[in-house]
Design a protein around this motif. Structure first.
Motif, PDB file in Angstrom:
ATOM      1  N   CYS A   1       0.788  -1.210  -0.018  1.00 12.25           N
ATOM      2  CA  CYS A   1       0.042   0.000  -0.050  1.00 12.25           C
ATOM      3  C   CYS A   1       0.865   1.214  -0.070  1.00 12.25           C
ATOM      4  N   GLN A   2       0.879   1.933  -1.176  1.00  7.44           N
ATOM      5  CA  GLN A   2       1.756   3.085  -1.240  1.00  7.44           C
ATOM      6  C   GLN A   2       1.317   4.161  -0.350  1.00  7.44           C
ATOM      7  N   ASN A   3      -0.060   4.396   0.004  1.00  9.91           N
ATOM      8  CA  ASN A   3      -0.215   5.529   0.645  1.00  9.91           C
ATOM      9  C   ASN A   3       0.281   5.406   2.188  1.00  9.91           C
ATOM     10  N   VAL A   4       0.176   4.065   2.765  1.00 15.38           N
ATOM     11  CA  VAL A   4       0.757   4.117   3.962  1.00 15.38           C
ATOM     12  C   VAL A   4       2.103   3.533   4.230  1.00 15.38           C
ATOM     13  N   LYS A   5       2.761   3.038   3.096  1.00 16.83           N
ATOM     14  CA  LYS A   5       4.172   2.403   2.897  1.00 16.83           C
ATOM     15  C   LYS A   5       4.038   1.247   3.872  1.00 16.83           C
ATOM     16  N   GLU A   6       3.083   0.143   3.533  1.00 14.65           N
ATOM     17  CA  GLU A   6       2.969  -0.885   4.174  1.00 14.65           C
ATOM     18  C   GLU A   6       2.638  -2.100   3.423  1.00 14.65           C
ATOM     19  N   TRP A   7       3.176  -3.393   3.937  1.00 11.37           N
ATOM     20  CA  TRP A   7       2.792  -4.659   3.100  1.00 11.37           C
ATOM     21  C   TRP A   7       1.640  -5.278   3.851  1.00 11.37           C
ATOM     22  N   HIS A   8       0.708  -5.471   3.151  1.00  2.92           N
ATOM     23  CA  HIS A   8      -0.438  -6.161   3.453  1.00  2.92           C
ATOM     24  C   HIS A   8      -0.727  -7.530   3.026  1.00  2.92           C
ATOM     25  N   LEU A   9      -1.598  -8.380   3.874  1.00  2.00           N
ATOM     26  CA  LEU A   9      -2.141  -9.629   3.226  1.00  2.00           C
ATOM     27  C   LEU A   9      -3.533  -9.773   3.263  1.00  2.00           C
ATOM     28  N   ASP A  10      -4.189 -10.132   2.133  1.00  2.00           N
ATOM     29  CA  ASP A  10      -5.369 -10.371   2.057  1.00  2.00           C
ATOM     30  C   ASP A  10      -5.915 -11.717   1.305  1.00  2.00           C
TER      31      ASP A  10
END
Length: 653
Positions: A233-242
């Motif tokens: 997620c570029q807006n929060v600079k985090e890697w996410h899993l879904d």
């Protein structure tokens, strides 16, 4: 060449510009070409009598050195992971390539030896006139080198888009402490570069997809099949899993797991391994609860399975304790592998069970509790084994419909806890819930720590001296008390019999009163025998045959001399004597000749049977012998079975 797996657009533009600057600022390359172009005039104007050979050699060497410098600088440019790294690499290379120029200036100004000063001044005064006939030698070599480097640049960029460099395969293991099914998403995740067009809002171009889940969805073609996908997620600079059906469904507003980094950088979006040591949080969708995940392990390896494996794959596992229904579990040779690990199965002629790794724990599932294996026919010659194997080829712990009977403690990769397959150190529990929601049924409080406490609890909750356990709740409490004694380990009693022999296994688990039980084995075809009518008759029989050492609490239980007849070389797997303070599993295996009939005389001193959690099972060729009679309110039962028995069955007195 240690090229990065991918870079951001700003770094890509800097690579393009830096390549051109490198080609047209390489001093050695330019000076060497000038010497070659004006070599005739330079030799003629030289007062030292420089030969053409020396002139051409010096010029060629300088051109080669310039080419080498450009290639090395280009490699450093392509190895850069961001703009700052690129600028530092180019600056350092420019400094190195100009060291010879610095030495020349020092010599010219007399800071070195005098001969060097004279030579440097002579070179400085040597001049030549511009010759337009050789202008191509000053122009086209640069263009050719620039075209060559840009061609390599395009090839590298293309391969980076297709994730051909770096650690694109990452093994990720989740825990199940917060989200029960999260452990089943463990596995190898492979990076994929998405198209820049049509990307979901704020989602980066790189995603990591679960390799096995993606293949499962493609092979089965199940509508609505979802898989675990990591995205940035570029807006929060985090890697996410879904868990979604496709990358089109990714959204930074919905996630199961998120990774936080103290100082995120733009380059992090191209390599999830930059977050391998970051803090990861998991959210349980049912409880809408977010908590710090205890462990998310990331391991970079192109050959994950071989890299992770730190234990042997035994062909046969042997059970002990009270939880397991089968004495042996055998690896399916050439069969399916679940989460890259082998599958073990057991079938006693009526009931079957398989053991599989769900990504974080081992689970035991009965054939009747799995949607596919429940449809298989188990009769001999009915193709039941092939049916089970085909079912397990499509078994996936995250998707399949099953109810696990048992579940183990965690096996965290690259730790001493992970022995690859179940070992004697792995603790097992009764399982609760179903499918990927399966969890260990652990009661942290209220469990007795000693058998004496367990007996008091059982008497209060339904244990009867005549009928054993009155209800299932009391039985469940007994099983829970002794659950942690259950283990699987490499088999020591499973024998490979010849084609003219029959495998014979005695599986005895003592109950809460092990001192009451004893047993004798004999060959019924070689001697006559009648059931004892009293304890005195039994004692005389024992004294006559075995010197009075068959009782469970007085000997090592069948540890007789191998030369003693009628014993079939039975042996004790661990050589331990039971005491009234614990339940002990005994298992003896041998190969019976085709002409034999085994007789097993089981004695109970108080005629109150072997209560739960004790049991007594006999197996011929892995098939459990099912008898109508049981040792209940009887002192003695004689079980006869084998390849050649005239009176096979059970008689009690």
């Amino acid at each position: 060449f240690r090229l990065p797996i991918g870079v951001d657009p700003w770094t890509r533009a800097a690579e393009f510009l830096a390549t051109a600057i490198t080609v047209y600022s390489q001093a050695d390359f330019i000076d060497g070409l000038n010497i070659l172009a004006y070599s005739n005039q330079l030799v003629e104007s030289s007062k030292k009598g420089i030969s053409f050979g020396k002139c051409y050699t010096a010029a060629t060497t300088q051109v080669v050195a310039g080419c080498f410098g450009m290639l090395l600088t280009f490699l450093l440019i392509m190895q850069a992971t961001d703009v700052v790294d690129l600028i530092l690499s180019v600056t350092a290379m420019e400094f190195v390539t100009n060291l010879d120029g610095i030495a020349y200036k020092l010599a010219e100004n007399g800071y070195l030896w005098s001969a060097g000063e004279d030579t440097a001044k002579l070179v400085t005064k040597t001049s030549s006139k511009k010759n337009d006939n050789w202008s191509w030698l000053r122009r086209y070599p640069h263009i050719c080198m620039l075209v060559f480097l840009y061609s390599v640049w395009i090839a590298v960029v293309r391969r980076q888009i297709y994730r051909k460099y770096g650690d694109n395969e990452v093994y990720i293991q989740f825990t199940d402490a917060i989200v029960p099914w999260l452990g089943t998403l463990s596995g190898t995740y492979v990076g994929t570069h998405l198209s820049y067009f049509g990307l979901p809002d704020s989602v980066g171009v790189i995603v990591y997809e679960n390799e096995h889940q993606k293949r499962y969805c493609e092979d089965n073609g199940t509508p609505g099949c979802k898989q675990g996908i990591f995205f940035y997620c570029q807006n929060v600079k985090e890697w996410h899993l879904d868990v979604v059906e496709s990358t089109d469904d990714l959204s930074c507003d919905h996630r199961i797991v998120r990774g936080l980094k103290d100082e995120p950088k733009l380059k992090d979006m191209y390599d999830i391994l930059t977050y391998s040591s970051s803090k990861w949080f998991a959210r349980n969708p049912k409880e809408d609860q977010t908590a710090l995940s205890d462990t998310i392990t990331m391991i970079k390896s192109p050959k994950t399975s071989q890299y992770l494996r730190n234990g042997q794959e035994y062909d046969t596992l042997e059970s002990s304790g009270v939880l397991f229904d089968h004495p042996y579990y055998r690896k399916m040779d050439g069969g399916p592998r679940i989460h890259d690990r082998p599958v073990y199965t057991a079938f006693d002629g009526k009931n079957g069970e398989f053991l599989a790794f769900n990504g974080y724990r081992w689970i035991a599932v009965k054939y009747n509790d799995h949607e596919c294996t429940a449809q298989c026919k188990y009769e001999v010659g009915a193709g039941g084994e092939d049916c089970v194997q085909n079912c397990l080829l499509t078994f996936y712990p995250f998707y399949s419909d099953y109810v696990a009977n048992l579940i183990s403690a965690p096996m965290e990769v690259q730790t001493s806890e992970d022995t690859w397959v179940p070992s004697s150190a792995l603790v097992w529990y009764k399982a609760r819930e179903k499918g990927n929601e399966t969890q260990p049924d652990i009661e942290l409080k209220g469990l007795p720590v000693h058998v004496s406490e367990a007996l008091e609890m059982l008497v209060a909750d339904g244990y009867d001296d005549d009928d054993g356990l009155k209800d299932e709740s009391a039985k469940a409490k007994v099983m829970r008390v002794f659950a942690e004694s259950s283990r699987l380990s490499k088999s020591t009693t499973s024998q490979q019999c010849r084609s003219d022999e029959t495998s014979f296994v005695i599986d005895l688990r003592t109950d809460l009163y092990p001192d009451e039980t004893s047993m004798i084995v004999m060959d019924m075809n070689e001697e006559s025998f009648s059931l004892p009518s009293s304890l005195q008759d039994f004692a005389e029989l024992v004294d006559q045959r075995f010197g009075g050492k068959e009782f469970l609490t007085e000997s090592d239980f069948f540890s007789w001399d191998k030369s003693t007849p009628r014993v079939f070389n039975l042996y004790d797997p661990d050589g331990k004597r039971p005491t009234p303070e614990r339940i002990t599993t005994y298992r003896y295996a041998t190969c019976l000749p085709q002409s034999s009939c085994a007789g097993v005389l089981l004695h109970d001193a108080y005629s109150d049977a072997i209560f739960e959690p004790g049991k007594f099972d006999l197996y011929l060729n892995s098939t459990k012998a099912l008898f109508d009679g049981v040792l209940k309110k009887k002192n003695y039962c004689l079980y006869q079975l084998g390849p050649k028995c005239d009176n096979a069955g059970v008689k009690c007195a």
